[in-house]
Structures are given as C-alpha cells and as structure tokens.
Scaffold this active site. Sequence first.
Site, PDB file in Angstrom:
ATOM      1  N   LYS A  54      -2.304 -53.235  57.879  1.00 35.32           N
ATOM      2  CA  LYS A  54      -2.742 -52.538  56.918  1.00 35.32           C
ATOM      3  C   LYS A  54      -2.960 -50.922  57.029  1.00 35.32           C
ATOM      4  CE  LYS A  54      -2.273 -54.850  53.042  1.00 35.32           C
ATOM      5  NZ  LYS A  54      -1.615 -54.500  51.852  1.00 35.32           N
ATOM      6  N   SER A 309       0.213 -60.722  60.908  1.00 36.36           N
ATOM      7  CA  SER A 309      -0.080 -59.588  60.048  1.00 36.36           C
ATOM      8  C   SER A 309      -1.482 -59.048  60.176  1.00 36.36           C
ATOM      9  CB  SER A 309       0.329 -59.533  58.594  1.00 36.36           C
ATOM     10  OG  SER A 309      -0.104 -60.729  57.922  1.00 36.36           O
TER      11      SER A 309
END
Length: 510
Positions: A54, A309
């Site tokens: 992110k 992720s």
Amino acid sequence: MISELSRQLIDEILMARQFVYEVAQPTPLQKMNFGINAEIYVKREDLSPINAYKWRGACNCMAALSTEQLARGVVTASAGNHAQGVAISAKRLGTKAKIFMPVSTPKMKQRAVALHGGEAVEICLHGESFDAASKRALEVATAEGKAFVHPYDDVKSIAGQGTIADEIVMSGVGEFDVAFLQIGGGGLAAGVGAWLKKFYPNIKLIGVEGTDQASMKAAFQAGKPVTLDYLDVFCDGTAVRRAGDITFPICRELLDDIVTVTNNEVCVAIQKLWEACRCIPEPAGALGLAGLLKHKELLAGKRALVIVSGANMDFSQFTRVSNGAMLGSADRKFLRFQIDESPGSLFNLIQDTLNGISIVDFQYGQASENEAWPTLGIQVCPHEWEHLKKKMDAAAVRYEDVTGDPDVEFRMISFNPLLCKYPLFMTLEFHERAGALSDFLAATQKDSKANICYFNYSYTGERVGRVLIGFDFKTDAERIYFRTVMAESKSSYRAFKEIAPHVFERIVKG
C-alpha cells in the site's frame, strides 16, 4: 479496445515510477514450488518498507500534491496498511497526516503507523468498520480543507500499485499465462492488471475475493458498484463493502474472471507460503494464492503469478489461521461417527475402522447413555479417502462428513456431566507419532472397565500431543484400580496429571 480511463492509467503508472522508486527498492519475484504442475512466481510485497504494497499508492498520491496542499496537511482512512504508507510519505514530505482507522484495527498496525510516521501522524480511531472511518475522514477533510488520500479509488493511488507489475515486467522472467490478483477496493487488481495486459496481452487475469466480502463480484453482476449488506473481516486488508467507482470499470475491462475463496482456504494458502519460504502473510496477503490453489487443475504446464500483498498480521491471529488451515485442507476430513456408548467402543472404532489413518483431531463428550457421536479429524490423501469410504460402507459404519461445520470449527463439544458416576479427568501428553493414540487406548482399556466420557485433542505440530481426557467408572473401586493401570501403561504416554475433583464439581454445578 482499451478505454480512455485505462489509457490514462497506463500514463499515470509511467509517471508513478519516479516517485515510487525514490522511496524503496523493488521487491523480490520468487519462483516457488507448491507441489503443482505449474511454474509459479510469487511477488513478495511482504518484504517492502511497510511489509505490504500500500505504500506505493500512498507515496504516488502524496507526491502529486501541491506545496499548498502539503502545508495544510492530509487526511486518510485505512484498515492499516494504507495508513502506514501515508505515514511514511507524510514524514518524508514534511507534512502532517490525520489518519482515521476502525476501532477494531489490529494493535500491531496501529503501532506500525505511529512508528513510521512519528510526530507527522495523528491516529484517530473511529467506528467499527472501514466505511465508518472513511466517512468520518471525508467529513474532516472537507471541514478542514485538506486533501483526502484515498486508499484505492484514485487514479494516482491505482497507478502507484501498478508499479508492482512494472517490477514484474522488468524482472526479465518473461510472459505469464495467468495472474491471480486479490481484490479489496480494486486498486491492486486495476493497477497491476493494466500494466500486465499492456506487456502480456494474452495473460488471463483472475480476481480473487473472500466469499463474504466479494464487493467487486457483486458489482460485476449488478453492472455497477453496490454495497454489501454483510462484510466478513477475517481478511481485514480486503474488507471493503463497496467496489470503487474508478476501480470498477477498469477491473470490468481487464479481468477475465473473479473467483471467491473461504477463510479456511486462505488459511491453507498461508500455511503453504510458510512451508515454501517461511513467509507468514496476513490473510488478505494470501488471497491470490488461495485462488490459485483452488483452481490448480487448470494450471498444468502454465506459468502463473500471485502477489503476497502484505504480512501485517496480529500475533494473536495465528491460532485462528492454524485451525483454519487444518479445517480447510483438502487432505483433512472431519467425520462424526455413531457408535454404542459402552467401554471400549471408541477404541474399537479407532482400531478396526481407522487403523493406519493419521488422526489429527478428536472431539467427544458423552451426551447420552446409549449412543456416542465422536468427531475425528483425519489426514488422508484422495486415494486413502476413497479406500476408507469403501471400507466403512462395507462394515456398515455409521458416519457423516462434518468438515467445515461450525460446531466442529468452534469445538462445541456436547457433554452431560450428570451422566458420569465415578469420573476421572486428566491432562495427558503422548509422543506425537502415528499410532500413539491407538497404543494408549489399547494399553489402558484392555484390563480396565474405563469408559471414555470426554476427549479433546487437536494436533499442534509439537513433538507431543496434548489431550484433555475424561474416564468414567461404575464403581469407585474401578476408578482406583485405573490409576494402577495408568502406572503400568507408562510406556504408552509421556505424562499425565489428574484434574482435581473440585474442578469437575464446578463443571456439574455450571
């Protein structure tokens, strides 16, 4: 034909490279063996500066802000990982960030935000969900005239995430046949998907969502973003109730399909990553691999891509993941048997029916005077399972497959202590090896009249198995004699400790 929005996104990814690569080095792209007839590569975003991807979108968004906007400060909302990216960027750019997070945000993510941002961030816990925190953040940003840094529904943010794919293309590995991309709000799937399609036009892009957080799949079906009534938050990093207005049309254009996976299937994927490379992703970080494993039969001879992720999981969640991996494994079955409630019946079940089968879980509590319904978890390959089913059917063994049932997952062991006459409860340790449980039962039941009234065991991966077990006897003399049996059977277990009578009395009174 590529849409104008996707064309704009490609241009934005090109520009994002300069901002993103000033902050951190590319993350590894590793080839891994998951026992599948396919060439599988894993992009390790868990090894990024915040142990999640992110930061890329946050950095790109904030780098594009004007001097005046940075001077006023920024506002954002996040379930945790985006907040860390904003924190890094705020500190680096010399601005202040007000970050709204749900009250339920894991403590480790809150601490990480404070660590990365220091005095540049103010953490505001608000609401029980990301939606509540996001709504409040937007209200504050408007009232205070500050820029709102969106975690996924912003072209700049999406472009930042697209640099993941840029690194994949630049790695020199070559073309991929298929990629499994996790979806929360859709920023990763949109950004990575656009860049992969540009350089690998024939690649199949498969979106992956949790079964009870499939907001993008719901949008595909409705033809527009819709709000889910219920949202599961086990994969908290992808727990988004409504797909983005910008990410939806991009994903609809790029994705070939969307698949859903259960929480337990995600837990299995986490276990696979641990076994393959000692990587422990957070649940959302393993969604892509969970999707791949669920459809591995379609991958024979192909080159596949998944992204880890993130790896910002609270330590207390490990127990849930371990239990979920056991329940979600294709090689593990949970069977509930119906047998007579009599001394030796459980031993006969294990000795006659399950002889040679690895038992990884045992849940039983006496609830009837005449019948017993023990639940046993077993580990079997497909061939062994088919053989066992034929064996049980031929012997008229009464059983049902309860794999995945809530009472099994939450260990709701029915037990009526009032049926016990002269009980003896103990904690038991035995050497964790094949046949150890059967050996113990054989040693303790052959010369005694002990009836097992309670059994609670689950494989933990230790060298010893730990069991809470209860026996019942018709007379106190039988119970006293059983202590002698235990002493004479010491070779069949490692250690045991009787539970004090007052504990059992408390159970009865309760």
